[in-house]
Design a protein around this motif. Sequence first.
Motif, PDB file in Angstrom:
ATOM      1  N   VAL A 101       5.875 -43.589 -45.795  1.00 39.04           N
ATOM      2  CA  VAL A 101       6.687 -42.371 -45.277  1.00 39.04           C
ATOM      3  C   VAL A 101       8.565 -43.461 -44.947  1.00 39.04           C
ATOM      4  CG1 VAL A 101       7.962 -40.740 -44.354  1.00 39.04           C
ATOM      5  CG2 VAL A 101       5.384 -40.314 -44.814  1.00 39.04           C
ATOM      6  N   LYS A 105      13.231 -39.582 -41.435  1.00 40.92           N
ATOM      7  CA  LYS A 105      12.191 -40.201 -41.835  1.00 40.92           C
ATOM      8  C   LYS A 105      10.255 -40.311 -40.891  1.00 40.92           C
ATOM      9  CE  LYS A 105      12.114 -44.714 -41.635  1.00 40.92           C
ATOM     10  NZ  LYS A 105      11.182 -44.778 -40.840  1.00 40.92           N
ATOM     11  N   SER A 133       7.177 -38.008 -41.154  1.00 34.16           N
ATOM     12  CA  SER A 133       6.223 -38.206 -41.168  1.00 34.16           C
ATOM     13  C   SER A 133       5.356 -38.007 -39.783  1.00 34.16           C
ATOM     14  CB  SER A 133       6.227 -39.822 -40.881  1.00 34.16           C
ATOM     15  OG  SER A 133       6.824 -40.289 -39.940  1.00 34.16           O
ATOM     16  N   TYR A 191      -1.473 -41.039 -37.706  1.00 31.24           N
ATOM     17  CA  TYR A 191      -0.242 -41.403 -37.973  1.00 31.24           C
ATOM     18  C   TYR A 191       0.242 -42.973 -37.146  1.00 31.24           C
ATOM     19  CZ  TYR A 191       4.899 -42.055 -36.306  1.00 31.24           C
ATOM     20  OH  TYR A 191       6.204 -42.382 -36.550  1.00 31.24           O
ATOM     21  N   LEU A 196      -0.807 -42.102 -41.914  1.00 30.84           N
ATOM     22  CA  LEU A 196       0.619 -41.728 -42.727  1.00 30.84           C
ATOM     23  C   LEU A 196       1.410 -42.596 -40.963  1.00 30.84           C
ATOM     24  CD1 LEU A 196       1.481 -37.241 -42.132  1.00 30.84           C
ATOM     25  CD2 LEU A 196       1.885 -38.825 -44.531  1.00 30.84           C
ATOM     26  N   ASP A 230       4.529 -44.898 -40.909  1.00 28.85           N
ATOM     27  CA  ASP A 230       6.095 -44.949 -40.942  1.00 28.85           C
ATOM     28  C   ASP A 230       6.252 -45.714 -40.749  1.00 28.85           C
ATOM     29  OD1 ASP A 230       8.820 -44.066 -39.842  1.00 28.85           O
ATOM     30  OD2 ASP A 230       8.188 -42.492 -38.075  1.00 28.85           O
TER      31      ASP A 230
END
Length: 276
Positions: A5, A14, A18, A29, A158, A160
Amino acid sequence: MNIAVLSGKGGTGKTTVSTNLALALKANYIDCDVEEPNGFLFLKPEIKEIESVKVEYPFIDDDKCTSCGECVNVCNFNALAKVKEDIILFEKLCHGCGACEIVCKKGALKYKKREIGNIEKGKMQGINCSRGILNISEPMAVPVINNLLKGLVKGVNLIDCPPGTSCNVVSSLKYADGAILVTEPTEFGLHDLKMAVELVKMFNIPFGIVINKDNGSENIVKKYCKKENIELIGSIPYSKDIAKIYSKGELIYNNIEYKNIFDELSGKMKEVLRWN
């Protein structure tokens, strides 16, 4: 599957996207914005593990050094300088390539390690959360990002990314199978979005756009996506209520009124990014 992301500039939302998508997808994450990692402010995981990140730097043995300057000549990062009869070391500029040690005929250069940051790992509602934290005054974030991404686990991750399109972002994209580009419907947002688009195209990463603070009109970002045939994954509405939620450090996904926004984004994302 690893989903990056990113955004062409800071402040587009952002981390909002995320962190909330991590809940919607039950995904791991990873906060690679190591200079300002704020994803944990929302997720609030229980920290289980802290790892130190260290880098190598040259150490000069003054008893062996003849100040010939060969190490200075070979250094491409200006981490070494010859001042009169002394060799001066700027350790924070060193990239640890080892060239200076190789060319030193007197064996006056050896390498030591120093800490530049750390990695924190924890869990929140069954989600694995990790972030890198760069120490204050350290100029190079890439070693922390690289160490953080080495710890990727199986499943949906994900990532970030840092803001912008610098080498920090490039390092964060290293393991990405797909990308979500977050932007605002403004001239500044569109300008920097275009740079981010060129970056993911360079790495041949499938991607889609998420518009934050969308007022529902036919804005410049939507027109750009249509013109360039870029997939629009979805949008987050321009809402004072949403702003109040994340300004308190709370997750939007936990609010029943807005939960469906990220459920819909996650569904569309799977289609756009060739989910597997």
